[in-house]
Design a protein around this motif. Structure first.
Motif, PDB file in Angstrom:
ATOM      1  N   THR A 143       0.820  -1.207   0.000  1.00  0.00           N
ATOM      2  CA  THR A 143       0.000   0.000   0.000  1.00  0.00           C
ATOM      3  C   THR A 143       0.853   1.255   0.000  1.00  0.00           C
ATOM      4  O   THR A 143       0.368   2.336  -0.271  1.00  0.00           O
ATOM      5  N   GLU A 144       2.126   1.117   0.297  1.00  0.00           N
ATOM      6  CA  GLU A 144       3.015   2.266   0.347  1.00  0.00           C
ATOM      7  C   GLU A 144       4.040   2.279  -0.785  1.00  0.00           C
ATOM      8  O   GLU A 144       5.048   2.961  -0.698  1.00  0.00           O
ATOM      9  N   GLU A 145       3.798   1.510  -1.839  1.00  0.00           N
ATOM     10  CA  GLU A 145       4.733   1.512  -2.961  1.00  0.00           C
ATOM     11  C   GLU A 145       4.716   2.875  -3.630  1.00  0.00           C
ATOM     12  O   GLU A 145       3.690   3.539  -3.711  1.00  0.00           O
ATOM     13  N   ARG A 146       5.852   3.268  -4.096  1.00  0.00           N
ATOM     14  CA  ARG A 146       5.994   4.555  -4.764  1.00  0.00           C
ATOM     15  C   ARG A 146       6.740   4.362  -6.080  1.00  0.00           C
ATOM     16  O   ARG A 146       7.537   3.452  -6.221  1.00  0.00           O
ATOM     17  N   LEU A 147       6.472   5.243  -7.006  1.00  0.00           N
ATOM     18  CA  LEU A 147       7.189   5.239  -8.265  1.00  0.00           C
ATOM     19  C   LEU A 147       8.465   6.052  -8.069  1.00  0.00           C
ATOM     20  O   LEU A 147       8.415   7.226  -7.720  1.00  0.00           O
ATOM     21  N   SER A 148       9.602   5.412  -8.253  1.00  0.00           N
ATOM     22  CA  SER A 148      10.866   6.109  -8.042  1.00  0.00           C
ATOM     23  C   SER A 148      11.109   7.101  -9.168  1.00  0.00           C
ATOM     24  O   SER A 148      10.570   6.989 -10.272  1.00  0.00           O
ATOM     25  N   TYR A 149      11.958   8.047  -8.881  1.00  0.00           N
ATOM     26  CA  TYR A 149      12.326   9.035  -9.879  1.00  0.00           C
ATOM     27  C   TYR A 149      12.977   8.359 -11.084  1.00  0.00           C
ATOM     28  O   TYR A 149      12.704   8.709 -12.232  1.00  0.00           O
TER      29      TYR A 149
END
Length: 133
Positions: free
Chosen positions: A43-49
């Motif tokens: 639920t806390e996955e993020r798209l990295s730069y």
């Protein structure tokens, strides 16, 4: 055969646009402890730069695809890059990937108009078909 490939390219562009549009963004100012605590939580996955950078570069290349439907989908994805990942958009525009001078000029003008009007690429028709092939 080419129709199937066009469909695959178009679908890939649509998928990448959806990823850019819906995934939360990894902020550079997130503290390291917070990142470590979130690493195993879906639920806390993020798209990295870096991922956004690779997607932006791919979309930049696809702006000159020979198939109109692919270019149309790519325009929508590149618009999301402009909206959510402005530094990536700037890198793509400065990288030399978009070699066509007229296309680059049209993109820069559309971006400038969108900033002046508060909207973003409001007049997508002004970009034309984004291909001079």
């Amino acid at each position: 055969k080419s129709d199937k490939n066009r469909n695959v390219r178009e679908d890939c562009g649509r998928y990448l646009r959806c990823v850019l549009d819906t995934w939360p963004v990894m902020m550079e100012d997130d503290d390291d402890d917070d990142k470590k605590n979130k690493i195993n939580s879906r639920t806390e996955e993020r798209l990295s730069y870096e991922a956004a950078q690779q997607i932006g570069m791919g979309l930049g290349r696809a702006l000159t695809d020979p198939a109109q439907p692919v270019r149309n989908e790519t325009k929508r994805g590149f618009q999301v890059v402009f909206q959510r990942f402005r530094p990536v958009w700037n890198e793509v525009m400065n990288s030399g990937i978009i070699r066509d001078v007229r296309l680059r000029k049209n993109l820069l003008e559309a971006a400038s108009r969108s900033e002046d009007n508060g909207g973003l690429f409001d007049d997508m028709a002004s970009l034309g078909d984004l291909s001079l092939n």
